[in-house]
Motif scaffolding. Structure first.
Motif, PDB file in Angstrom:
ATOM      1  N   ILE A  52       0.847  -1.206   0.000  1.00 47.63           N
ATOM      2  CA  ILE A  52       0.000   0.000   0.000  1.00 47.63           C
ATOM      3  C   ILE A  52       0.880   1.253   0.000  1.00 47.63           C
ATOM      4  N   TYR A  53       1.945   1.255   0.823  1.00 50.32           N
ATOM      5  CA  TYR A  53       2.846   2.407   0.855  1.00 50.32           C
ATOM      6  C   TYR A  53       3.541   2.592  -0.485  1.00 50.32           C
ATOM      7  N   SER A  54       3.926   1.491  -1.113  1.00 48.57           N
ATOM      8  CA  SER A  54       4.589   1.556  -2.414  1.00 48.57           C
ATOM      9  C   SER A  54       3.654   2.133  -3.474  1.00 48.57           C
ATOM     10  N   ALA A  61       7.184  -1.316  -7.732  1.00 48.88           N
ATOM     11  CA  ALA A  61       7.506  -2.500  -6.923  1.00 48.88           C
ATOM     12  C   ALA A  61       7.758  -2.079  -5.476  1.00 48.88           C
ATOM     13  N   VAL A  62       7.627  -3.033  -4.587  1.00 54.13           N
ATOM     14  CA  VAL A  62       7.871  -2.787  -3.163  1.00 54.13           C
ATOM     15  C   VAL A  62       9.378  -2.827  -2.937  1.00 54.13           C
ATOM     16  N   ASP A  63       9.909  -1.820  -2.219  1.00 56.15           N
ATOM     17  CA  ASP A  63      11.339  -1.832  -1.916  1.00 56.15           C
ATOM     18  C   ASP A  63      11.553  -1.902  -0.404  1.00 56.15           C
ATOM     19  N   CYS A  64      12.799  -1.891  -0.001  1.00 58.49           N
ATOM     20  CA  CYS A  64      13.176  -2.063   1.406  1.00 58.49           C
ATOM     21  C   CYS A  64      12.605  -0.944   2.276  1.00 58.49           C
ATOM     22  N   LYS A  68      10.374  -1.309   5.683  1.00 56.17           N
ATOM     23  CA  LYS A  68      10.787  -0.698   6.952  1.00 56.17           C
ATOM     24  C   LYS A  68       9.690   0.199   7.510  1.00 56.17           C
ATOM     25  N   LEU A  69       9.064   0.977   6.636  1.00 55.54           N
ATOM     26  CA  LEU A  69       7.980   1.865   7.066  1.00 55.54           C
ATOM     27  C   LEU A  69       6.792   1.051   7.591  1.00 55.54           C
ATOM     28  N   ALA A  70       6.478  -0.051   6.910  1.00 54.30           N
ATOM     29  CA  ALA A  70       5.367  -0.896   7.357  1.00 54.30           C
ATOM     30  C   ALA A  70       5.665  -1.526   8.709  1.00 54.30           C
ATOM     31  N   ILE A  71       6.898  -1.981   8.906  1.00 55.56           N
ATOM     32  CA  ILE A  71       7.276  -2.574  10.199  1.00 55.56           C
ATOM     33  C   ILE A  71       7.220  -1.508  11.290  1.00 55.56           C
TER      34      ILE A  71
END
Length: 176
Positions: A52-54, A61-64, A68-71
């Motif tokens: 969702i953030y991506s 694509a989803v990156d690192c 990190k933001l999701a965690i």
């Protein structure tokens, strides 16, 4: 390896080794499955949030950084830090400035004021005026027949209306 350990999936073996490294030797077998379910659910939630953030950032694509933001958002949402010690001490000082109310010395157990107790009557009873069933039947028969028999006349002391009589108890109002 134990005989039941060979057919365990890799993730279950990891959970089992984590429990062993923490000094936990005796546990029910379903504990491993419960940890696996929690682990999978957490991973799915974090990766869904990262996706969702991506998408919000306009990335393909989803990156690192998204992970990190999701965690971090999951940690901030799940766990909260207690307030600092100084804040708690200040709150305690402010609260303790107010003296406790004086106790009234008397016989027995001291009770709170009347308006604060939960056992005071705070209800109303509705008591219906019931006419005897025989009198109701006799009244209906009297209307149907023209000649009245003295034993079939309605009684004078029975009220003719069927509204309930209300009995109420006073409710104490709290002083403002």
């Amino acid at each position: 390896m134990a005989e039941g350990e060979e057919d365990l999936p890799r993730d279950a073996k990891i959970v089992k080794s984590l429990l062993k490294s923490m000094g936990i030797e005796d546990y029910e077998p379903r504990v491993i499955h419960q940890f696996l379910e929690l682990w999978y659910r957490y991973a799915v939630d974090v990766l869904t949030d990262a996706q969702i953030y991506s998408e919000h950032a306009g990335k393909s694509a989803v990156d690192c950084d998204d992970v990190k933001l999701a965690i971090q958002s999951k940690v901030n949402f799940s766990f909260s830090q207690p307030p600092p010690r100084e804040v708690l001490l200040e709150l305690a000082r402010n609260r303790n400035k107010i003296p406790l109310p004086k106790t009234i010395a008397g016989p027995g157990i001291p009770l709170p004021p009347e308006q604060d107790i939960l056992i005071s009557p705070n209800y109303q009873l509705a008591i219906p005026n019931k006419r005897p069933a025989q009198a109701v039947e006799e009244t209906e028969e009297d209307e149907a027949s023209a000649d009245l028999n003295p034993s079939q006349e309605p009684k004078a002391d029975v009220p003719q209306h069927n509204t309930p009589q209300r009995v109420s108890f006073p409710l104490n109002k709290r002083p403002k």
